[in-house]
Design an enzyme around this catalytic site. Sequence first.
Site, mmCIF file in Angstrom:
data_model
loop_
_atom_site.group_PDB
_atom_site.id
_atom_site.type_symbol
_atom_site.label_atom_id
_atom_site.label_comp_id
_atom_site.label_asym_id
_atom_site.label_seq_id
_atom_site.Cartn_x
_atom_site.Cartn_y
_atom_site.Cartn_z
ATOM 1 N N HIS A 291 61.003 -31.055 141.270
ATOM 2 C CA HIS A 291 61.608 -29.867 141.889
ATOM 3 C C HIS A 291 61.450 -29.946 143.388
ATOM 4 O O HIS A 291 60.621 -30.686 143.912
ATOM 5 C CB HIS A 291 61.055 -28.564 141.303
ATOM 6 C CG HIS A 291 59.579 -28.359 141.467
ATOM 7 N ND1 HIS A 291 59.010 -27.839 142.600
ATOM 8 C CD2 HIS A 291 58.566 -28.602 140.609
ATOM 9 C CE1 HIS A 291 57.707 -27.758 142.436
ATOM 10 N NE2 HIS A 291 57.407 -28.218 141.250
ATOM 11 N N HIS A 334 48.591 -29.561 145.462
ATOM 12 C CA HIS A 334 49.073 -29.655 146.827
ATOM 13 C C HIS A 334 47.932 -29.564 147.832
ATOM 14 O O HIS A 334 46.995 -28.796 147.635
ATOM 15 C CB HIS A 334 50.050 -28.483 147.055
ATOM 16 C CG HIS A 334 50.889 -28.605 148.282
ATOM 17 N ND1 HIS A 334 51.424 -27.509 148.934
ATOM 18 C CD2 HIS A 334 51.300 -29.686 148.986
ATOM 19 C CE1 HIS A 334 52.129 -27.912 149.966
ATOM 20 N NE2 HIS A 334 52.074 -29.222 150.026
ATOM 21 N N GLU A 340 49.172 -21.374 153.991
ATOM 22 C CA GLU A 340 50.042 -20.691 153.028
ATOM 23 C C GLU A 340 49.414 -19.349 152.638
ATOM 24 O O GLU A 340 48.435 -19.309 151.902
ATOM 25 C CB GLU A 340 50.233 -21.549 151.775
ATOM 26 C CG GLU A 340 50.818 -22.926 152.048
ATOM 27 C CD GLU A 340 50.986 -23.730 150.767
ATOM 28 O OE1 GLU A 340 50.996 -23.141 149.673
ATOM 29 O OE2 GLU A 340 51.091 -24.968 150.860
ATOM 30 N N HIS A 364 45.790 -20.176 151.193
ATOM 31 C CA HIS A 364 45.374 -21.564 151.062
ATOM 32 C C HIS A 364 45.564 -22.193 152.437
ATOM 33 O O HIS A 364 46.684 -22.354 152.912
ATOM 34 C CB HIS A 364 46.195 -22.268 149.972
ATOM 35 C CG HIS A 364 46.051 -21.601 148.633
ATOM 36 N ND1 HIS A 364 47.121 -21.221 147.860
ATOM 37 C CD2 HIS A 364 44.948 -21.203 147.956
ATOM 38 C CE1 HIS A 364 46.671 -20.639 146.750
ATOM 39 N NE2 HIS A 364 45.365 -20.618 146.793
ATOM 40 N N HIS A 370 45.124 -26.723 146.398
ATOM 41 C CA HIS A 370 45.494 -25.592 145.548
ATOM 42 C C HIS A 370 46.508 -26.074 144.520
ATOM 43 O O HIS A 370 47.010 -27.189 144.598
ATOM 44 C CB HIS A 370 46.044 -24.422 146.366
ATOM 45 C CG HIS A 370 47.179 -24.805 147.284
ATOM 46 N ND1 HIS A 370 46.963 -25.392 148.518
ATOM 47 C CD2 HIS A 370 48.516 -24.710 147.154
ATOM 48 C CE1 HIS A 370 48.117 -25.622 149.096
ATOM 49 N NE2 HIS A 370 49.098 -25.237 148.292
HETATM 50 FE FE FE2 Z 1 51.205 -25.270 148.664
#
Ligand code: FE2
Length: 435
Positions: A291, A334, A340, A364, A370
């Site tokens: 994705h 990630h 974020e 994050h 995360h």
């Molecule tokens: Fe992320």
Amino acid sequence: MPEYKYLSGFGSHFASEDSRCPNALPEGQNSPQKCAYGLYAEQLSGSAFTAPRTENARSWLYRIRPSVVHQPFERYDKNPFLTVNWDEQHPNPNQMRWNPFDIPAASKTVDFIAGLRTVCGAGDVRGRHGLAVHVFLCNSSMTNSAFYNSDGDFLIVPQEGSLDITTEFGKMYVKPNEICVIPQGIRFSVAVDGPTRGYILEVYDGHFRLPDLGPIGANGLANQRDFLSPTAWFEDRAVQGFKMVSKYQGALFVASQNHSPFDVVAWHGNYVPYKYDLAKFMVINSVSFDHCDPSIFTVLTCPSTRYGTAIADFVIFPPRWSVQEHTFRPPYYHRNCMSEFMGLIFGRYEAKEGGFLPGGASLHSMMTPHGPDRQCFEGASNAELKPERIADGTQAFMFESSLSMAVTKWGEETCSKLDAKYYECWQALENNFKI
Ligand code: FE2
């Protein structure tokens, strides 16, 4: 819900006049020797005079009195939780998650200004570089007071309760699943109808714009015509002690004046407040495998001077079809060179079915790992990959920044909403390695 009239478009050059005063807008020039109806002409500049045409932003306001008619500003030390002090706390790289922030009880009257709380941020308001993330937690309307932010733009995300906002340019009604932007310097007053909560992304550098679409083409994501700006509305109202509150260099000030500042009879220009319904976002994603990165869900961006790198992006995770084959469909694990901050307007975010609740948040930070919790990982790893709807009844969003944000004392301690056990959601991830 009030039936306000709006102008449609993003970055457009609008013209609007209150129907009670036809021909209030001057023809062919901005500042005639005498304006119609005895109005004053006032320019509001949102960019350097010499900014390129693509970025040049200004509006002309035709008003009953010019904005300068007020008493001197005085310090307004009524809200210590609105801050630009990024050194209140020791840096903390941990994954952070907040339970829903408390809305004040009805027994205590708190309006939009008094209810602003800074959660995190970075940068310098005087250098005009950086951002702040605030929440607003209030239960009553601003009365005979208005606010403007000298430091940057506010992107406002209501989560509980609607905002009935009067601006110098007219009125906007903004309900959950809509957002609005009040650019730097524009005066506004917020009326609410009971318990109200939401999030604010403030950027110091410049203004929000639509992201470039590249190979996507001319259409898609947030379309220009779905952005709505108010139409001119004025009141000629004498008020003793009307409070004009300004956020200037991170501090609040108040000036008294004897009239309503919402006395703009007509205006034209492209420096305006606007709102947008997130349900109108045209979602694009992969239709084969894997994705796309979450940037594919960017609604608005405030770019930095580094090409392709944002001071802040406003990103949503809207209801959509998920159809990818051979793919772990939830967000991937990630680590990011960006910060974020996420919030949830309503529903259940697909990567964290528990613990991340509407009216709460997560952060994050730079290079802090995360990703999905164990329950999500197990489910998505074994799910039958048929086309399915995801995020119906849900609207999660992210403020993503290239700056490394510090959390305030209110965010880390005073609000008492930080979930100390957040890290536990990943501890049960097993070693599945087989050789
Ligand atoms: Fe992320």
